[in-house]
Design an enzyme around this catalytic site. Structure first.
Site, PDB file in Angstrom:
ATOM      1  N   TYR A  89       0.849  -1.191   0.000  1.00  0.00           N
ATOM      2  CA  TYR A  89       0.000   0.000   0.000  1.00  0.00           C
ATOM      3  C   TYR A  89       0.893   1.252   0.000  1.00  0.00           C
ATOM      4  O   TYR A  89       1.898   1.305   0.728  1.00  0.00           O
ATOM      5  CB  TYR A  89      -0.882  -0.031   1.247  1.00  0.00           C
ATOM      6  CG  TYR A  89      -1.791   1.160   1.370  1.00  0.00           C
ATOM      7  CD1 TYR A  89      -2.849   1.348   0.488  1.00  0.00           C
ATOM      8  CD2 TYR A  89      -1.597   2.107   2.365  1.00  0.00           C
ATOM      9  CE1 TYR A  89      -3.677   2.442   0.592  1.00  0.00           C
ATOM     10  CE2 TYR A  89      -2.428   3.211   2.479  1.00  0.00           C
ATOM     11  CZ  TYR A  89      -3.463   3.369   1.589  1.00  0.00           C
ATOM     12  OH  TYR A  89      -4.289   4.449   1.699  1.00  0.00           O
TER      13      TYR A  89
ATOM     14  N   ASP B  46      -1.092  -7.110   6.537  1.00  0.00           N
ATOM     15  CA  ASP B  46      -2.212  -6.220   6.239  1.00  0.00           C
ATOM     16  C   ASP B  46      -3.244  -7.050   5.474  1.00  0.00           C
ATOM     17  O   ASP B  46      -3.021  -7.437   4.330  1.00  0.00           O
ATOM     18  CB  ASP B  46      -1.698  -5.032   5.403  1.00  0.00           C
ATOM     19  CG  ASP B  46      -2.796  -4.005   5.102  1.00  0.00           C
ATOM     20  OD1 ASP B  46      -3.983  -4.392   5.069  1.00  0.00           O
ATOM     21  OD2 ASP B  46      -2.454  -2.826   4.884  1.00  0.00           O
TER      22      ASP B  46
ATOM     23  N   LYS C 140     -12.367   0.105   4.606  1.00  0.00           N
ATOM     24  CA  LYS C 140     -12.654  -0.646   3.388  1.00  0.00           C
ATOM     25  C   LYS C 140     -13.767  -1.679   3.651  1.00  0.00           C
ATOM     26  O   LYS C 140     -14.866  -1.300   3.964  1.00  0.00           O
ATOM     27  CB  LYS C 140     -11.367  -1.285   2.863  1.00  0.00           C
ATOM     28  CG  LYS C 140     -10.155  -0.334   2.890  1.00  0.00           C
ATOM     29  CD  LYS C 140     -10.288   0.863   1.967  1.00  0.00           C
ATOM     30  CE  LYS C 140      -9.256   1.946   2.203  1.00  0.00           C
ATOM     31  NZ  LYS C 140      -7.856   1.527   2.185  1.00  0.00           N
TER      32      LYS C 140
END
Ligand SMILES: *Cc1c(COP(=O)(O)O)cnc(C)c1O
Length: 391
Positions: free
Chosen positions: A112, A183, A208
């Site tokens: 990310y 993650d 999310k």
């Protein structure tokens, strides 16, 4: 003076309190309070020293926030969880509580963007050293190990290429004292529980899929061991990354439908990925559910699904820009995991901080489109996507 009838309005107005209930509300109550009152001074003092004492001050803990933490800890199979104000808050809390200057991190290359930026900052300002690995080969991780390696950092399904690191093999390749942090945002605990495959800490951006309605920002870190949780909790109190109780409340409401949403997201993603893969305007589709994807075999081994946020490549940057502004039902927006389908153009937005070399390493070209597939009718979605591709 405890009888309200004897008080002046100025006093009474400041004293609206509710007693503790003796029956159980069906929905988790929103404890929108910054602090709690005590009759017992020792309980007050004790509550400030540990996360499982009495609730004292919302930065240290709050019953609504705790309900969220317990729900996610149980989904992930952890002992405890720490909710935070954002996904980056969770990642910062874990890394800052674990790393000191001169320590070493092994991380997968496809990460990310915010996490990459944080690792770069920790390297530049705190002397934390980082070695990036591909993520498919445990020997590469073994070779990267150093005496001061403290963290192995992975993502279950990476953004935007759908890269899946071989978590079971990589976590088995590091020493016991190396913290394996995963993650799990893109998979959600329904498609993968990283602790079953060697992870010590799992982080999520609850913004999310867990929240799931594009209405709340949040994060959570889940711990396989209580001692680690206590250490990170202590640090989080100093960092001030605790969420607002209302954000936790919205996330709890989102969780109630997570299983239904994830199933529908996944169903739609499979249909769209296959239709895109046979579309003449599309060069390649990066969805790990396709057997042409480089991570397909690894993903099949330990994921219960392949996720519903993925990317595909058009011919060039021009085609990419035209597509993301050509869709109508599908919206051009950041984030993912909400009920509505979104697209973005990583090279000019989410990954804009990366130079050409880093973009290539992350598998992003000018023509790359990231799609977060929602829960709408899949034919409505395809009609919109197909029309934009033809433009
Ligand atoms: C969005 C995201 C984050 C950051 O979460 P925020 O809630 O935006 O702080 C971290 N990791 C992944 C994989 C993400 O998608």
């Amino acid at each position: 003076m405890n009888d309200a009838r004897l008080m002046q309005p100025e006093t009474r107005l400041t004293r609206t309190e509710v007693p503790v209930l003796t029956s159980t509300p069906l929905s988790v109550p929103l404890y929108q309070t910054s602090g709690f009152a005590f009759a017992d001074l020792d309980a007050f003092a004790d509550g400030m020293t540990r996360p499982d004492g009495a609730f004292v001050y919302t930065r240290f803990g709050n019953p609504t926030v705790r309900a969220l933490e317990d729900a996610v800890a149980s989904l992930e199979g952890g002992t405890n969880a720490l909710a935070t104000a954002s996904g980056m808050g969770a990642i910062n809390a874990v890394l800052l509580a674990t790393l000191g200057s001169g320590d070493h991190v092994i991380a997968q290359r496809a990460l990310y963007g915010g996490t990459l930026a944080l690792l770069r900052d920790l390297a530049e300002r705190w002397g934390v050293e980082v070695t990036y690995v591909d993520g498919h080969d445990p020997d590469e991780v073994r070779a990267a190990l150093r005496p001061r390696t403290k963290v192995l950092y992975l993502e279950t399904i990476a953004n935007p290429t759908g890269h899946v690191s071989d978590l079971p093999a990589l976590s088995a390749a590091v020493r016991d004292d190396v913290l394996v942090v995963v993650d799990n945002t893109f998979a959600s605990p329904l498609l993968c529980r990283p602790m079953e495959h060697g992870a010590d800490v799992v982080v999520h951006s609850t913004t999310k899929y867990l929240g799931g309605h594009s209405d709340v920002t949040g994060g959570v870190a889940v711990f396989a061991e209580e001692d680690r949780y206590r250490a990170v909790w202590r640090h989080s109190v100093e960092l001030g990354v605790t969420p607002d109780p209302f954000a936790a409340w919205l996330t709890i409401r989102g969780l109630r439908t997570l299983a239904l949403r994830v199933r529908k997201h996944e169903e739609n993603a499979a249909v769209l990925a296959r239709r895109l893969a046979s579309h003449p305007a599309v060069r390649v589709v990066h969805w790990p559910g396709l057997d042409t994807h480089p991570s397909h075999a690894v993903a099949t081994r330990f994921l219960d699904g392949f996720g519903s946020a993925f990317s595909f490549d058009l011919a060039d940057a021009d085609a990419g820009r035209r597509f993301v502004t050509g869709v109508e039902l599908v919206r051009l927006a950041p984030s993912l995991g909400g009920t509505e389908t979104l697209v973005l153009h990583p090279a000019s937005t989410s990954h804009r901080q990366l130079d050409e070399e880093q973009l290539t390493a992350s598998g992003i070209t000018g023509g790359t489109i990231r799609l977060s597939v929602g829960i709408e009718d899949v034919d409505d979605l395809w009609q919109d996507i197909d029309r934009a591709l033809r433009r």
